[in-house]
Design a protein around this motif. Structure first.
Motif, PDB file in Angstrom:
ATOM      1  N   LEU A  35      16.460  22.653 104.947  1.00  0.00           N
ATOM      2  CA  LEU A  35      17.602  22.627 105.862  1.00  0.00           C
ATOM      3  C   LEU A  35      17.890  24.030 106.380  1.00  0.00           C
ATOM      4  O   LEU A  35      18.155  24.218 107.568  1.00  0.00           O
ATOM      5  CB  LEU A  35      18.831  22.038 105.163  1.00  0.00           C
ATOM      6  N   GLY A  36      17.812  25.018 105.505  1.00  0.00           N
ATOM      7  CA  GLY A  36      18.034  26.401 105.923  1.00  0.00           C
ATOM      8  C   GLY A  36      17.013  26.858 106.946  1.00  0.00           C
ATOM      9  O   GLY A  36      17.349  27.520 107.933  1.00  0.00           O
ATOM     10  N   VAL A  40      17.684  27.995 110.926  1.00  0.00           N
ATOM     11  CA  VAL A  40      17.210  29.264 111.492  1.00  0.00           C
ATOM     12  C   VAL A  40      16.366  29.014 112.739  1.00  0.00           C
ATOM     13  O   VAL A  40      16.535  29.691 113.762  1.00  0.00           O
ATOM     14  CB  VAL A  40      16.412  30.060 110.434  1.00  0.00           C
ATOM     15  N   VAL A  41      15.479  28.033 112.691  1.00  0.00           N
ATOM     16  CA  VAL A  41      14.636  27.728 113.851  1.00  0.00           C
ATOM     17  C   VAL A  41      15.481  27.276 115.034  1.00  0.00           C
ATOM     18  O   VAL A  41      15.269  27.714 116.175  1.00  0.00           O
ATOM     19  CB  VAL A  41      13.567  26.664 113.492  1.00  0.00           C
ATOM     20  N   ILE A  44      17.175  30.241 116.601  1.00  0.00           N
ATOM     21  CA  ILE A  44      16.246  31.036 117.407  1.00  0.00           C
ATOM     22  C   ILE A  44      15.990  30.358 118.749  1.00  0.00           C
ATOM     23  O   ILE A  44      16.007  31.010 119.801  1.00  0.00           O
ATOM     24  CB  ILE A  44      14.926  31.274 116.646  1.00  0.00           C
ATOM     25  N   VAL A  45      15.764  29.044 118.723  1.00  0.00           N
ATOM     26  CA  VAL A  45      15.516  28.312 119.973  1.00  0.00           C
ATOM     27  C   VAL A  45      16.724  28.394 120.894  1.00  0.00           C
ATOM     28  O   VAL A  45      16.584  28.629 122.101  1.00  0.00           O
ATOM     29  CB  VAL A  45      15.136  26.843 119.673  1.00  0.00           C
ATOM     30  N   VAL A  46      17.920  28.235 120.354  1.00  0.00           N
ATOM     31  CA  VAL A  46      19.137  28.318 121.169  1.00  0.00           C
ATOM     32  C   VAL A  46      19.292  29.718 121.742  1.00  0.00           C
ATOM     33  O   VAL A  46      19.636  29.886 122.917  1.00  0.00           O
ATOM     34  CB  VAL A  46      20.378  27.916 120.330  1.00  0.00           C
TER      35      VAL A  46
END
Length: 72
Positions: A35-36, A40-41, A44-46
């Motif tokens: 979940l963590g 994080v991914v 980063i995408v946002v």
């Protein structure tokens, strides 16, 4: 069975029991770690899509593909 073999088997069995007990306690930890990583991914995408960095990356990738394929 001699004493040395019996002691070795007993020690191995105790260590196996300890390992399985630790493993069962860590079972839920893996889900939290995944979940963590997902959080994080997504962050980063946002961040990339919400700024001009995303467009710069897209343009650079598109240009490299065009260079490789002989396109524009």
């Amino acid at each position: 069975m001699n004493d040395a073999m019996l002691k070795a088997l007993t020690k191995a069995r105790m260590q196996l029991g300890d390992w399985t007990e630790r493993r069962s306690r860590d079972r839920g930890q893996t889900a939290v770690e995944y979940l963590g990583i997902i959080v994080v991914v997504v962050a980063i995408v946002v961040a990339i899509t919400g700024t001009d960095i995303g467009k710069s990356i897209k343009d650079a990738i598109t240009q490299k593909i065009a260079d490789l394929t002989g396109g524009k």
